[in-house]
Write a protein that holds these residues in place. Structure first.
Motif, PDB file in Angstrom:
ATOM      1  N   SER A 106       0.831  -1.208   0.000  1.00  0.00           N
ATOM      2  CA  SER A 106       0.000   0.000   0.000  1.00  0.00           C
ATOM      3  C   SER A 106       0.862   1.252   0.000  1.00  0.00           C
ATOM      4  O   SER A 106       0.514   2.251  -0.636  1.00  0.00           O
ATOM      5  CB  SER A 106      -0.893   0.034   1.237  1.00  0.00           C
ATOM      6  OG  SER A 106      -1.761  -1.056   1.225  1.00  0.00           O
ATOM      7  N   THR A 107       1.961   1.201   0.709  1.00  0.00           N
ATOM      8  CA  THR A 107       2.816   2.384   0.789  1.00  0.00           C
ATOM      9  C   THR A 107       3.560   2.604  -0.534  1.00  0.00           C
ATOM     10  O   THR A 107       3.725   3.734  -0.970  1.00  0.00           O
ATOM     11  CB  THR A 107       3.798   2.253   1.966  1.00  0.00           C
ATOM     12  OG1 THR A 107       3.073   1.784   3.101  1.00  0.00           O
ATOM     13  CG2 THR A 107       4.439   3.578   2.310  1.00  0.00           C
ATOM     14  N   ILE A 108       3.967   1.526  -1.160  1.00  0.00           N
ATOM     15  CA  ILE A 108       4.644   1.679  -2.460  1.00  0.00           C
ATOM     16  C   ILE A 108       3.650   2.224  -3.491  1.00  0.00           C
ATOM     17  O   ILE A 108       3.983   3.063  -4.316  1.00  0.00           O
ATOM     18  CB  ILE A 108       5.247   0.328  -2.937  1.00  0.00           C
ATOM     19  CG1 ILE A 108       6.313  -0.167  -1.952  1.00  0.00           C
ATOM     20  CG2 ILE A 108       5.846   0.473  -4.339  1.00  0.00           C
ATOM     21  CD1 ILE A 108       6.849  -1.565  -2.243  1.00  0.00           C
ATOM     22  N   CYS A 109       2.400   1.758  -3.409  1.00  0.00           N
ATOM     23  CA  CYS A 109       1.405   2.113  -4.436  1.00  0.00           C
ATOM     24  C   CYS A 109       0.696   3.434  -4.161  1.00  0.00           C
ATOM     25  O   CYS A 109      -0.102   3.873  -4.985  1.00  0.00           O
ATOM     26  CB  CYS A 109       0.376   1.005  -4.577  1.00  0.00           C
ATOM     27  SG  CYS A 109       1.090  -0.527  -5.180  1.00  0.00           S
ATOM     28  N   GLY A 110       0.913   4.042  -3.007  1.00  0.00           N
ATOM     29  CA  GLY A 110       0.326   5.361  -2.768  1.00  0.00           C
ATOM     30  C   GLY A 110      -0.931   5.359  -1.928  1.00  0.00           C
ATOM     31  O   GLY A 110      -1.524   6.407  -1.697  1.00  0.00           O
ATOM     32  N   ILE A 111      -1.363   4.190  -1.463  1.00  0.00           N
ATOM     33  CA  ILE A 111      -2.592   4.146  -0.663  1.00  0.00           C
ATOM     34  C   ILE A 111      -2.311   4.612   0.765  1.00  0.00           C
ATOM     35  O   ILE A 111      -3.152   5.244   1.396  1.00  0.00           O
ATOM     36  CB  ILE A 111      -3.195   2.729  -0.705  1.00  0.00           C
ATOM     37  CG1 ILE A 111      -3.650   2.419  -2.134  1.00  0.00           C
ATOM     38  CG2 ILE A 111      -4.356   2.579   0.267  1.00  0.00           C
ATOM     39  CD1 ILE A 111      -4.021   1.004  -2.397  1.00  0.00           C
ATOM     40  N   SER A 112      -1.125   4.308   1.262  1.00  0.00           N
ATOM     41  CA  SER A 112      -0.714   4.793   2.577  1.00  0.00           C
ATOM     42  C   SER A 112       0.436   5.779   2.405  1.00  0.00           C
ATOM     43  O   SER A 112       1.231   5.654   1.477  1.00  0.00           O
ATOM     44  CB  SER A 112      -0.201   3.646   3.451  1.00  0.00           C
ATOM     45  OG  SER A 112      -1.217   2.743   3.698  1.00  0.00           O
ATOM     46  N   ILE A 113       0.522   6.711   3.337  1.00  0.00           N
ATOM     47  CA  ILE A 113       1.614   7.681   3.291  1.00  0.00           C
ATOM     48  C   ILE A 113       2.728   7.169   4.210  1.00  0.00           C
ATOM     49  O   ILE A 113       2.456   6.811   5.352  1.00  0.00           O
ATOM     50  CB  ILE A 113       1.129   9.064   3.785  1.00  0.00           C
ATOM     51  CG1 ILE A 113      -0.123   9.489   2.990  1.00  0.00           C
ATOM     52  CG2 ILE A 113       2.217  10.116   3.669  1.00  0.00           C
ATOM     53  CD1 ILE A 113      -0.909  10.600   3.636  1.00  0.00           C
ATOM     54  N   THR A 135      12.089   6.434   2.230  1.00  0.00           N
ATOM     55  CA  THR A 135      11.728   6.755   0.845  1.00  0.00           C
ATOM     56  C   THR A 135      11.394   5.500   0.054  1.00  0.00           C
ATOM     57  O   THR A 135      11.898   4.416   0.334  1.00  0.00           O
ATOM     58  CB  THR A 135      12.876   7.471   0.100  1.00  0.00           C
ATOM     59  OG1 THR A 135      14.027   6.634   0.170  1.00  0.00           O
ATOM     60  CG2 THR A 135      13.171   8.831   0.676  1.00  0.00           C
ATOM     61  N   VAL A 136      10.537   5.704  -0.926  1.00  0.00           N
ATOM     62  CA  VAL A 136      10.227   4.639  -1.886  1.00  0.00           C
ATOM     63  C   VAL A 136      10.364   5.249  -3.271  1.00  0.00           C
ATOM     64  O   VAL A 136       9.782   6.297  -3.553  1.00  0.00           O
ATOM     65  CB  VAL A 136       8.784   4.106  -1.711  1.00  0.00           C
ATOM     66  CG1 VAL A 136       8.510   3.014  -2.741  1.00  0.00           C
ATOM     67  CG2 VAL A 136       8.553   3.591  -0.308  1.00  0.00           C
ATOM     68  N   ARG A 137      11.190   4.618  -4.098  1.00  0.00           N
ATOM     69  CA  ARG A 137      11.325   5.095  -5.483  1.00  0.00           C
ATOM     70  C   ARG A 137      10.876   3.986  -6.426  1.00  0.00           C
ATOM     71  O   ARG A 137      11.257   2.833  -6.252  1.00  0.00           O
ATOM     72  CB  ARG A 137      12.784   5.452  -5.786  1.00  0.00           C
ATOM     73  CG  ARG A 137      13.209   6.713  -5.083  1.00  0.00           C
ATOM     74  CD  ARG A 137      14.646   7.073  -5.370  1.00  0.00           C
ATOM     75  NE  ARG A 137      14.874   8.449  -4.984  1.00  0.00           N
ATOM     76  CZ  ARG A 137      14.616   9.489  -5.765  1.00  0.00           C
ATOM     77  NH1 ARG A 137      14.190   9.298  -7.005  1.00  0.00           N
ATOM     78  NH2 ARG A 137      14.799  10.710  -5.337  1.00  0.00           N
ATOM     79  N   VAL A 138      10.070   4.378  -7.403  1.00  0.00           N
ATOM     80  CA  VAL A 138       9.608   3.425  -8.407  1.00  0.00           C
ATOM     81  C   VAL A 138      10.068   3.945  -9.762  1.00  0.00           C
ATOM     82  O   VAL A 138       9.718   5.059 -10.145  1.00  0.00           O
ATOM     83  CB  VAL A 138       8.070   3.277  -8.367  1.00  0.00           C
ATOM     84  CG1 VAL A 138       7.594   2.350  -9.471  1.00  0.00           C
ATOM     85  CG2 VAL A 138       7.617   2.764  -7.016  1.00  0.00           C
ATOM     86  N   ASP A 163      10.192   9.269  -6.911  1.00  0.00           N
ATOM     87  CA  ASP A 163       9.736   9.200  -5.524  1.00  0.00           C
ATOM     88  C   ASP A 163       8.209   9.076  -5.499  1.00  0.00           C
ATOM     89  O   ASP A 163       7.512   9.828  -6.180  1.00  0.00           O
ATOM     90  CB  ASP A 163      10.176  10.471  -4.779  1.00  0.00           C
ATOM     91  CG  ASP A 163       9.899  10.361  -3.294  1.00  0.00           C
ATOM     92  OD1 ASP A 163      10.868  10.115  -2.555  1.00  0.00           O
ATOM     93  OD2 ASP A 163       8.735  10.503  -2.880  1.00  0.00           O
ATOM     94  N   VAL A 164       7.698   8.131  -4.687  1.00  0.00           N
ATOM     95  CA  VAL A 164       6.252   7.881  -4.714  1.00  0.00           C
ATOM     96  C   VAL A 164       5.437   8.993  -4.060  1.00  0.00           C
ATOM     97  O   VAL A 164       4.221   9.036  -4.215  1.00  0.00           O
ATOM     98  CB  VAL A 164       5.864   6.534  -4.048  1.00  0.00           C
ATOM     99  CG1 VAL A 164       6.397   5.359  -4.836  1.00  0.00           C
ATOM    100  CG2 VAL A 164       6.286   6.476  -2.606  1.00  0.00           C
ATOM    101  N   VAL A 165       6.098   9.883  -3.324  1.00  0.00           N
ATOM    102  CA  VAL A 165       5.350  10.980  -2.707  1.00  0.00           C
ATOM    103  C   VAL A 165       5.470  12.252  -3.558  1.00  0.00           C
ATOM    104  O   VAL A 165       4.462  12.832  -3.963  1.00  0.00           O
ATOM    105  CB  VAL A 165       5.830  11.246  -1.265  1.00  0.00           C
ATOM    106  CG1 VAL A 165       5.101  12.439  -0.662  1.00  0.00           C
ATOM    107  CG2 VAL A 165       5.608  10.009  -0.407  1.00  0.00           C
ATOM    108  N   THR A 166       6.716  12.632  -3.864  1.00  0.00           N
ATOM    109  CA  THR A 166       6.894  13.918  -4.554  1.00  0.00           C
ATOM    110  C   THR A 166       6.635  13.815  -6.060  1.00  0.00           C
ATOM    111  O   THR A 166       6.222  14.780  -6.684  1.00  0.00           O
ATOM    112  CB  THR A 166       8.310  14.476  -4.319  1.00  0.00           C
ATOM    113  OG1 THR A 166       9.245  13.474  -4.741  1.00  0.00           O
ATOM    114  CG2 THR A 166       8.548  14.794  -2.861  1.00  0.00           C
TER     115      THR A 166
END
Lengths: 253, 308
Positions: free
Chosen positions: B49-56, B61-64, B68-71
Motif C-alpha cells: 500500500s505504501t509503495i502504491c500510494g494508498i498509505s503515506i 523513501t520509496v522510489r519506483v 519518488d512515490v510521494v513527490t
C-alpha cells in the motif's frame, strides 16, 4: 492535470445516473408535481399573488432550488462514499491522479445530474403554471453555481461519513430544514420582523432570493448579496476540500 | 540487474501508534518475480500500500522507476498495476466498463482491442458484458487483475492473488503470471502459500513484524531445502565414532543412541550406500533409519521464531 482520468470518473458516475434513471429522474419530477398540486393549486388558489407574481409561479424557483440542493448534495456524497464503502477507493488512491482531479470528476458529475434534474423540473412546471424568466443567463448561472457548491458540500459529507446513516444525516437534518425555512414557498417579507432578521442567518435565503430574482426581477435581498453569499459558501467548501486534500483526512492513512 | 523499486528505511506507523513497518529496505529488480512471504499481520499489505500510494510513509523513501512515490507520484504510479487482496469491485457495473474505467484513471486513451485481449488472456472475454455481481469469486479476482493490467503497467503488485482460489484456478493464475514475466513485467506478489512462492518466484523475501528478514534467490533457498538429514538409530549407544567412520561426516546424537548424517539430495551421489556398508563393517547394529527434509516452511518458521 490528468484530464482523461477526470473524464473517466465523470463518465462512470453519469453511467450510474442513467442506469438508475427511474429513481434519478422520476422521483424528483413526481414529488415536484405533488408540490405543485398541493401548494400551487390547493393552497395557491387561496393566495392571490406574492410580490406581484401568481403563487403557483412564485414557488417554482424555490421548488427547483429545493430539489437541486438535495440532489447535488446526495449525489456527490453517495458518489464518493460508495467507493469508500465497497473498497474501490483503492483505485483512486493508487492511480496517477491528484485529489483535485477526483473532486472535479465526482463534483462535476453530481452537479450535472442536479442541473439536469433542475431543468427537467423547470420544464415540468411549464405544464402547471405560466412563468417568464426575466434574466435567463443569471438564472442558469445561479442554478449552475448552486449545483456546484452543494455538490462540493456533498463531497465533503461523503468523505466524512462513516456509514450510510451519517450520509443521510446532514441532508436530512440541515439542508432540508434550511431550504424549507429559506423562503422556498413564501417571501420572507411575509414573516414577522423578528423572524425576518433570524432568517437572514440562513444562507439558503440568499440563494433562493437570487434565483427568484432571475425569474421575476424581484428579490428578498439584493442580488449582489446573493451572489456574494453563494460565492462565500463555495469558497468555504473549497477551503474544507483543500484541507482534506492536504491532510488526507479519512481517505489516505 | 537494475532495481526498479527501491525501498529505503521505510517506516509506517498508524494513528493508534501501531508500527506496521519498522525500517524496511528492499530492492526489487527489473523483470523478476519477487514473492513476499509472511504470516498474517506481518506488514505485507502495508508495504504494498505504501509503495502504491494508498498509505503515506511515516519516514523513509520509496522510489519506483527512479521516481519518488510521494513527490513524483504521477510518474511513479503510472508504472504500477495493483491487484488488491480484497475483492473490491463495483457490483452493478459490467466487466468491460469497470476495466475501461481503470485504464482511463491512468490517463490512457480508450483501447477496447487491448482490453479484449487482456480479458481473453484471463478467460474472461465471454463475461465482458456481464455485471460484476453475476460473476464467481474466481472471476472477480481475475477482473481485478484485468483492471490492474488495463494501463499496461511495467510493475504488477499482486496482494494474495490466490487466497481462497481453487487449485485449478491457482495454476491458471500462475500461468498468467509467467506470461506477464515473459513480456517483461516485474511482479511482486504476497502470499502465505509457500508452494506458491516455490512455484513461480525468482526471489523470495520473508517479512515478519514489519521487517524484512531475508531476500534470497529461490535457488539458494532451495539449496538449503535440498538438505536432508538421515538419522540412524543404534542398538547399543556409542560415545565415540569408530576409526573407519571418522571422515564420513557423521555426528553422534546427544544420547549416543543414534548417528546423524546430513546430505544433499540433489548431488549425483548421496553416499548412503557406502555409508551403510561402512557402518556394517564397523560392526554397528542399526535398529531404525529415519530421514527428514528441511523445507522452505522450516526455514520460514525458524526465521520468524528467531525474531519473535
Amino acid at each position: 492535470m490528468n484530464f482523461m482520468a477526470i473524464a473517466s470518473i465523470y463518465r462512470f458516475e453519469m453511467a450510474r445516473f442513467f442506469r438508475t434513471i427511474t429513481q434519478s429522474l422520476v422521483s424528483p419530477v413526481l414529488s415536484t408535481s405533488l408540490y405543485f398540486v398541493v401548494f400551487g393549486a390547493a393552497i395557491g388558489s387561496r393566495i392571490d399573488e406574492v410580490e406581484g407574481v401568481s403563487y403557483g409561479a412564485f414557488i417554482v424557483p424555490g421548488l427547483i432550488m429545493l430539489t437541486v440542493m438535495t440532489q447535488a448534495t446526495s449525489n456527490a456524497s453517495f458518489g464518493i462514499y460508495f467507493p469508500k464503502f465497497i473498497g474501490t477507493i483503492y483505485e483512486l488512491l493508487s492511480a496517477p491522479i491528484s485529489f483535485i482531479e477526483v473532486v472535479i470528476g465526482y463534483v462535476g458529475a453530481a452537479a450535472t445530474k442536479a442541473l439536469f434534474i433542475g431543468l427537467v423540473i423547470l420544464a415540468t412546471s411549464f405544464f402547471f403554471v405560466d412563468i417568464q424568466i426575466a434574466h435567463p443567463i443569471a438564472m442558469i448561472s445561479f442554478l449552475v453555481l448552486t449545483c456546484v457548491s452543494f455538490a462540493l458540500l456533498g463531497f465533503i459529507i461523503g468523505i466524512w461519513a462513516g456509514n450510510f446513516e451519517q450520509l443521510q444525516l446532514i441532508p436530512l437534518l440541515v439542508i432540508t430544514p434550511l431550504v424549507f425555512l429559506g423562503g422556498s414557498f413564501y417571501s420572507i417579507s411575509m414573516l414577522p420582523t423578528v423572524w425576518q432578521n433570524i432568517t437572514l442567518f440562513n444562507p439558503v435565503v440568499y440563494l433562493i432570493s437570487g434565483f427568484r430574482w432571475a425569474f421575476f426581477d424581484t428579490a428578498d435581498v439584493p442580488v449582489a448579496i446573493s451572489l456574494f453569499a453563494i460565492g462565500l459558501f463555495t469558497a468555504m467548501c473549497l477551503g474544507v476540500i483543500w484541507w482534506i486534500f492536504k491532510t488526507g483526512w479519512r481517505i489516505r492513512q | 540487474m537494475t532495481s526498479i523499486v527501491s525501498v529505503r528505511d521505510l517506516k509506517k506507523s498508524y494513528a493508534g501508534g501501531f508500527e506496521a513497518l519498522s525500517g524496511v529496505n528492499l530492492e526489487i529488480e527489473k523483470g523478476e518475480i519477487l514473492a513476499l512471504l509472511g504470516p498474517n499481520g506481518a506488514g505485507k499489505t502495508t508495504l504494498i500500500s505504501t509503495i502504491c500510494g494508498i498509505s503515506i510513509p511515516t519516514s523513509g523513501t520509496v522510489r519506483v522507476g527512479g521516481h519518488d512515490v510521494v513527490t513524483d507520484f504521477r510518474a511513479a504510479r503510472n508504472l504500477i498495476g495493483l491487484v488488491p487482496q480484497e475483492i473490491n469491485l463495483e457490483p452493478f457495473e459490467t466487466v468491460m466498463n469497470t476495466v475501461r474505467f481503470s485504464r482511463g484513471l491512468f490517463g490512457k486513451p480508450r483501447n477496447d482491442a487491448l482490453i479484449d485481449q487482456i480479458l481473453k488472456d484471463l478467460s474472461l472475454h465471454d463475461k465482458r458484458d456481464s455485471k460484476i455481481m453475476m460473476l464467481s469469486g474466481g472471476m472477480k479476482r481475475r477482473v481485478l487483475i484485468a483492471k490492474a493490467l488495463s494501463h499496461e503497467p511495467s510493475i504488477l503488485f499482486l496482494d494474495e492473488p490466490t487466497a481462497g482460489v481453487d487449485v485449478e484456478l491457482r495454476k491458471d493464475m500462475w500461468d498468467v503470471v509467467a506470461k506477464l514475466k515473459a513480456s517483461g513485467v516485474t511482479i511482486i506478489l504476497t502470499t502465505h502459500y509457500i508452494e506458491e512462492a516455490e512455484a513461480i518466484a525468482d526471489r523470495v523475501g520473508i517479512i515478519s513484524k514489519g521487517s524484512i528478514l531475508l531476500v534470497e534467490k529461490k535457488e539458494d533457498l532451495m539449496q538449503r531445502m535440498g538438505k536432508k538429514r538421515l538419522r540412524i538409530e543404534l542398538s547399543t549407544p556409542i560415545s565415540e565414532l569408530p576409526q573407519e567412520l571418522a571422515d564420513r561426516g557423521l555426528e553422534i546424537a546427544a544420547d549416543g543412541n543414534a548417528l546423524i548424517h546430513d546430505y544433499d539430495t540433489r548431488s549425483d551421489r548421496t553416499g548412503i550406500t557406502a555409508l551403510l556398508k561402512d557402518l556394517q563393517n564397523a560392526g554397528l547394529k542399526m535398529t531404525d533409519l529415519e530421514t527428514q527434509q528441511s523445507s522452505l516452511e522450516d526455514i520460514f518458521v525458524d526465521l520468524v521464531r528467531e525474531t519473535s
